[in-house]
Design an enzyme around this catalytic site. Structure first.
Site, PDB file in Angstrom:
ATOM      1  N   LYS A  79       0.856  -1.186   0.000  1.00  0.00           N
ATOM      2  CA  LYS A  79       0.000   0.000   0.000  1.00  0.00           C
ATOM      3  C   LYS A  79       0.895   1.240   0.000  1.00  0.00           C
ATOM      4  CE  LYS A  79      -3.916   1.829   2.775  1.00  0.00           C
ATOM      5  NZ  LYS A  79      -4.766   1.558   3.952  1.00  0.00           N
ATOM      6  N   SER A 154      -9.797   1.479   3.068  1.00  0.00           N
ATOM      7  CA  SER A 154      -8.942   2.304   2.240  1.00  0.00           C
ATOM      8  C   SER A 154      -7.914   1.528   1.416  1.00  0.00           C
ATOM      9  CB  SER A 154      -8.209   3.310   3.116  1.00  0.00           C
ATOM     10  OG  SER A 154      -7.301   2.654   3.988  1.00  0.00           O
ATOM     11  N   SER A 178      -9.828  -1.104   7.114  1.00  0.00           N
ATOM     12  CA  SER A 178      -9.236  -0.813   5.802  1.00  0.00           C
ATOM     13  C   SER A 178      -8.497  -1.974   5.145  1.00  0.00           C
ATOM     14  CB  SER A 178      -8.301   0.390   5.904  1.00  0.00           C
ATOM     15  OG  SER A 178      -9.046   1.571   5.940  1.00  0.00           O
TER      16      SER A 178
END
Lengths: 494, 94
Positions: A79, A154, A178
């Site tokens: 990420k 997210s 997330s």
């Protein structure tokens, strides 16, 4: 033979037997990334050349007869809030559009040491604030199972990259769901570890008392392998737990006989899509058939977790994000004096949701409101944690839906922050309590995957692995495969 | 109304954010909706409940004060929007 879509442990075996090389494996995955990214947009940055260099090094080491760890030569992604030395790390925010970290996050170092081939940095909601990647400062990611649907967030890019076969596994971060919610939406496995089990050093902070890094994988064996690679105490993170890390593959047992699994009734009530509830009930029946004992339990403070979280997380974020001032890195908007430069830089650099949370957090911490909001929320946090402590006196783990619905469409919740926040109603209490939970795909609704959430005691990831592995071995519902033919055809045309 | 436009202006000032008139209106509305939802927390009696700021029983983690390698100065400064003689450069303050 198609090399994309296999698991790390399957590929590891092929690499070990020299039936394939890591270079070849990396090239095939880069081809797929090139073909799909126009449609999926899972990446902010693809590091193809670096990846091929790492892959060649692994191949050379293997050719010299070195015994390599199981993730060696396997394509993976991070990420874009995990620092990578020399590689742009943006948090999908315009305020960090050009930031090149001078150091590696601990997880980056650990994956490199495990020989994983880093293919790039994944798209996310800006600063991890969101549940759909629609808040990315650049462009949203699409769900590989249905391009009209969001991938969740997210960590939407990390989840989509694994679901689409662009990488074999990835890392995300989870502050209120997330990792688990996008894993659920994209039909892959996602695990949020116990707070403190994985180092946060080099993870760009959102809410420091809640953030944890964890894996996205295609099966439970891979999940355990990635956990082995990234878990462990780190002196560089003062909130890292000083505990020993077991070999997580030891928990992969096809046996739930006698396990006591609690079904929190509050999670099966308001707002749960009836078809999601059906999938969860199907899982409960399966577990009972396999010898587990399932019973309803009450976690009475569940409904207060979400509002408490939306005080605590923004409060911590308002403090953490004060560092973005245009002085040391990232965007600077020039102005005549320093204060105006701060104001202009932050107003231009942050997106709408990030500004909302900074203001919400600043308000909750401001003079006159601190006790009513922030302190109240911290007390609610205690009650939420006590609910779990009580439940774990009787149960080995808990089973809930991961999210109230399967993936929703783009734009469906984008203009209503509260309705977007509700998407994490089943995952948020877990972060407040600091305990581990994973999302396992289980069935689909109209072609969109549904996720089961398994919640465990602190540092008892082992039980979660055991239950999820048993379900995986005994049904074919845990590996939904996206049909990417359409995306590949369109990708070629555009 | 939990929060007025004037409150939003004050919070924006504390947050070092510059808001347009449209923004002020939009944030006043959305922050009100969120703060009204948070009202349900007042249904819970929290008297006598200790706050939890952090879940781990860790306090004051110390280490030896040893000289170790630090970040490379050039790499750190290469991210600076403006620098001079190894320092970050900002507009005049006084």
């Amino acid at each position: 033979m198609s090399l994309t879509g296999l698991t790390a442990h399957e590929l590891s075996e092929l690499l070990r037997k020299r039936e394939i090389s890591s270079t070849e494996l990396t090239e095939r995955h880069l081809d797929l990334i090139n073909a799909l990214e126009g449609k999926i947009n899972a990446f902010v940055t693809v590091t193809g050349e670096d990846a091929l260099k790492q892959a060649r090094e692994i191949d050379e080491r293997r050719a010299r007869g070195e015994e390599l760890p199981p993730l060696a030569g396997i394509p993976a992604a991070l990420k874009d809030n995990m620092c990578t030395k020399g590689v742009k790390t943006t948090c999908s925010s315009n305020i960090l559009y050009n930031f090149i970290p001078p150091y590696d996050a601990t997880v980056t170092e650990k994956l490199s040491a495990a020989g994983a081939v880093i293919m790039g940095k994944c798209n996310m909601d800006e600063f991890a604030m969101g549940s759909s990647t629609e808040n990315s400062g650049f462009a949203p990611t699409r769900n590989p199972h249905d391009l009209r649907a969001v991938p969740g967030g997210s960590s939407g890019g990390s989840a989509a990259s694994v679901a689409a076969g662009e990488v074999v596994f990835s890392l995300g971060s989870d502050t209120g769901g997330s990792i688990r919610q996008p894993a659920s939406f994209c039909g892959v496995i996602g695990l949020k570890p116990t707070y403190g089990y994985v180092s946060r050093y080099g993870l760009i902070a959102f809410a420091s008392s809640l953030d944890q890094i964890g894996p996205f994988t295609r099966d439970m064996t891979d999940c355990a392998l990635v956990m082995n690679a990234i878990f462990g105490h780190d002196p560089k993170d003062s909130t890292s737990a000083p505990v020993e890390v077991p070999d997580f593959t030891g928990f992969l047992k096809d046996d739930v006989k006698g396990l006591k699994i609690g079904i929190p009734k509050e999670y099966m009530q308001s707002g749960i899509d009836p078809q999601v509830a059906v999938a969860v009930k199907k899982a409960i029946e399966k577990l009972e058939e396999l010898g587990a004992f399932c019973e309803e339990v009450s976690l009475p403070h569940t409904e207060y977790a979400l509002p408490a979280y939306y005080i605590i997380a923004p409060a911590e974020a308002s403090s953490n994000l004060a560092r973005y001032d245009g002085v040391r890195y990232g965007l600077r908007v020039e102005a005549d004096d320093t204060i105006s430069m701060f104001n202009e830089t932050r107003s231009r650099g942050f997106g709408e949701e990030v500004k909302r949370r900074i203001m919400l957090g600043t308000y909750a911490l401001s003079s006159g409101y601190y006790d009513a909001y922030y302190l109240k929320a911290l007390k609610i946090r205690t009650l939420v944690k006590q609910d779990f402590d009580e439940a774990f006196k009787k149960f080995d783990c808990l089973l809930t839906p991961t999210s109230p619905t399967s993936a929703f469409d783009f734009g469906e919740k984008a203009d209503d922050p509260l309705s977007m926040y509700m998407s994490d109603i089943c995952t948020i209490p877990v972060n407040l309590a600091g305990i581990p939970a994973l999302s396992l795909p289980f069935d689909t609704v109209n072609g969109r995957p549904v996720g089961l959430q398994l919640i465990g005691k602190a540092f008892d990831e082992g039980t979660l692995l055991r239950v999820a592995y048993t379900l995986e071995q005994n049904t074919d519902l845990t590996r939904p495969k996206p049909d990417l033919e359409g995306a590949l055809q369109n990708g070629k045309q555009s | 109304m939990k929060i007025t436009q004037k409150d939003v202006e004050h919070v924006a000032l504390l947050s070092r954010l510059k808001l347009s008139e449209d923004d002020k209106d939009k944030y006043t509305q959305s922050l009100n909706a969120i703060l009204e939802y948070m009202e349900i927390l007042n249904r819970v009696d929290t008297s006598g409940i200790e706050p939890t700021a952090h879940v781990l029983p860790l306090k004051n983690v110390f280490r030896e004060d040893e000289v170790k390698e630090t970040l490379e100065k050039e790499l750190v400064l290469s991210n600076a929007p403006d620098e001079e003689n190894g320092c970050f450069r900002v507009p005049r303050i006084i």
